[in-house]
Design a protein around this motif. Structure first.
Motif, PDB file in Angstrom:
ATOM      1  N   ASN A 198      62.209  44.939  66.099  1.00 57.17           N
ATOM      2  CA  ASN A 198      62.532  44.793  67.391  1.00 57.17           C
ATOM      3  C   ASN A 198      61.204  45.340  68.766  1.00 57.17           C
ATOM      4  O   ASN A 198      61.827  45.557  69.358  1.00 57.17           O
ATOM      5  N   LEU A 199      60.181  45.637  67.744  1.00 62.50           N
ATOM      6  CA  LEU A 199      59.054  46.319  68.621  1.00 62.50           C
ATOM      7  C   LEU A 199      58.391  45.273  69.582  1.00 62.50           C
ATOM      8  O   LEU A 199      58.319  44.058  69.379  1.00 62.50           O
ATOM      9  N   THR A 200      58.240  45.745  70.922  1.00 55.40           N
ATOM     10  CA  THR A 200      57.486  45.015  71.921  1.00 55.40           C
ATOM     11  C   THR A 200      56.573  45.893  72.384  1.00 55.40           C
ATOM     12  O   THR A 200      56.553  47.136  72.195  1.00 55.40           O
ATOM     13  N   LEU A 201      55.781  45.164  72.978  1.00 54.18           N
ATOM     14  CA  LEU A 201      54.613  45.988  73.605  1.00 54.18           C
ATOM     15  C   LEU A 201      55.109  46.777  75.137  1.00 54.18           C
ATOM     16  O   LEU A 201      54.561  47.955  75.215  1.00 54.18           O
ATOM     17  N   LEU A 202      56.310  46.178  75.558  1.00 50.51           N
ATOM     18  CA  LEU A 202      56.578  47.183  76.743  1.00 50.51           C
ATOM     19  C   LEU A 202      57.512  48.262  76.180  1.00 50.51           C
ATOM     20  O   LEU A 202      57.389  49.429  76.531  1.00 50.51           O
ATOM     21  N   GLY A 203      57.932  48.183  75.123  1.00 51.41           N
ATOM     22  CA  GLY A 203      58.784  49.134  74.343  1.00 51.41           C
ATOM     23  C   GLY A 203      57.723  50.139  73.750  1.00 51.41           C
ATOM     24  O   GLY A 203      57.854  51.573  74.139  1.00 51.41           O
TER      25      GLY A 203
END
Length: 291
Positions: A172-177
């Protein structure tokens, strides 16, 4: 509304329908619950471990991908929610016979507060190469600044929606995260742990210990980007002039003490890990590679 803080789950039923939040959309004649499948001419074929079939479903993998793409397009059209095109390939895997198709969490769903959806992360210059024969403190400062720049460059040119895209399933990793996480990490180690400043959490709550990663759907990307810049500047100012050998109390440390040098090196370790994650996430979004 086709939105949830968890992954949306779209059940693929024996009759070949997809039901999601009370909707039923046709996906063809194939069944995800049977160990065999018809070829449409009265013949059946066992799934087994045949490379052309999705394991455990008896359905040709190519058909699953084609059907899943069509279903996702219909779901997006039916719900009015935007879907990044680059996310579609990662939506097209069924987990196994009779189980659910896991659809990555949708980004920027209708009705959610999402900040400025027209905002795009700015370009960031890498800057000149730093002195490779400088003293230790300057070297650590330079490496830390460079790792921050690398993370920002992985975000550069992307929209709010893209920054919230979990493009490398099943993560579920995102750049914003990642940006939110590193804001918290710098704040914690430099200002809370080492300097013992009493500061509130930015993205983490008592209920959501991983809120920096998990609560991006409602986040304001532009504000979070600004928070990263502000926090890293605050950390630089807070430890400026403090000797690397300076010790701070840390009850969790084996000796009860932590040095500023250790904090710097730990931050570099964190950035090295997460900029590696960012490399893969960015490439899956738009094919962008390199530092």
């Amino acid at each position: 509304m086709f939105c949830d803080d968890e992954h949306e789950r779209v059940s693929v039923l024996a009759r070949g329908d997809v039901q999601a939040h009370g909707m039923s959309l046709p996906v063809g004649r194939y069944s995800a619950t049977s160990p065999t499948t018809s070829n449409g001419q009265g013949d059946t074929t066992s799934a087994g471990n045949h490379p052309d079939f999705q394991p455990g479903t008896g359905i040709p993998a190519a058909v699953l991908e084609s059907e899943a793409r069509a279903v996702m397009a219909e779901l997006v059209a039916a719900t009015g929610g935007p879907m990044v095109h680059a996310l579609l390939p990662s939506c097209c895997r069924l987990v196994g016979g009779g189980q659910d198709m896991r659809v990555p969490r949708k980004i920027g769903c209708t009705g959610r507060h999402d900040g400025d959806m027209t905002w795009t992360a700015p370009d960031v210059e890498r800057g000149p190469r730093s002195d490779m024969a400088c003293g230790e403190r300057e070297m650590l400062d330079n490496w830390l600044k460079l790792r921050r720049v690398f993370l920002l460059r992985k975000c550069a040119g992307l929209t709010t929606e893209q920054l919230k895209t979990a493009s490398v399933e099943p993560s579920n990793l995102t750049l914003l995260g990642l940006l939110r996480h590193m804001t918290e990490v710098e704040r914690f180690w430099f200002r809370e742990k080492f300097l013992h400043e009493d500061l509130p959490e930015l993205h983490i709550t008592e209920e959501y210990e991983d809120g920096d990663f998990d609560l991006v759907a409602d986040a304001d990307a532009k504000a979070d980007y600004a928070a990263f810049l502000a926090e890293t500047a605050a950390c630089d100012a807070a430890v400026a002039g403090i000797d690397l050998d300076e010790l701070a109390d840390d009850p969790r440390a084996p000796t009860g003490k932590v040095s500023l040098r250790w904090v710097y090196i730990h931050l570099l370790e964190e950035y090295a890990q997460h900029t590696g994650h960012a490399d893969l996430i960015r490439e899956r979004i738009d094919g962008g590679t390199g530092a």
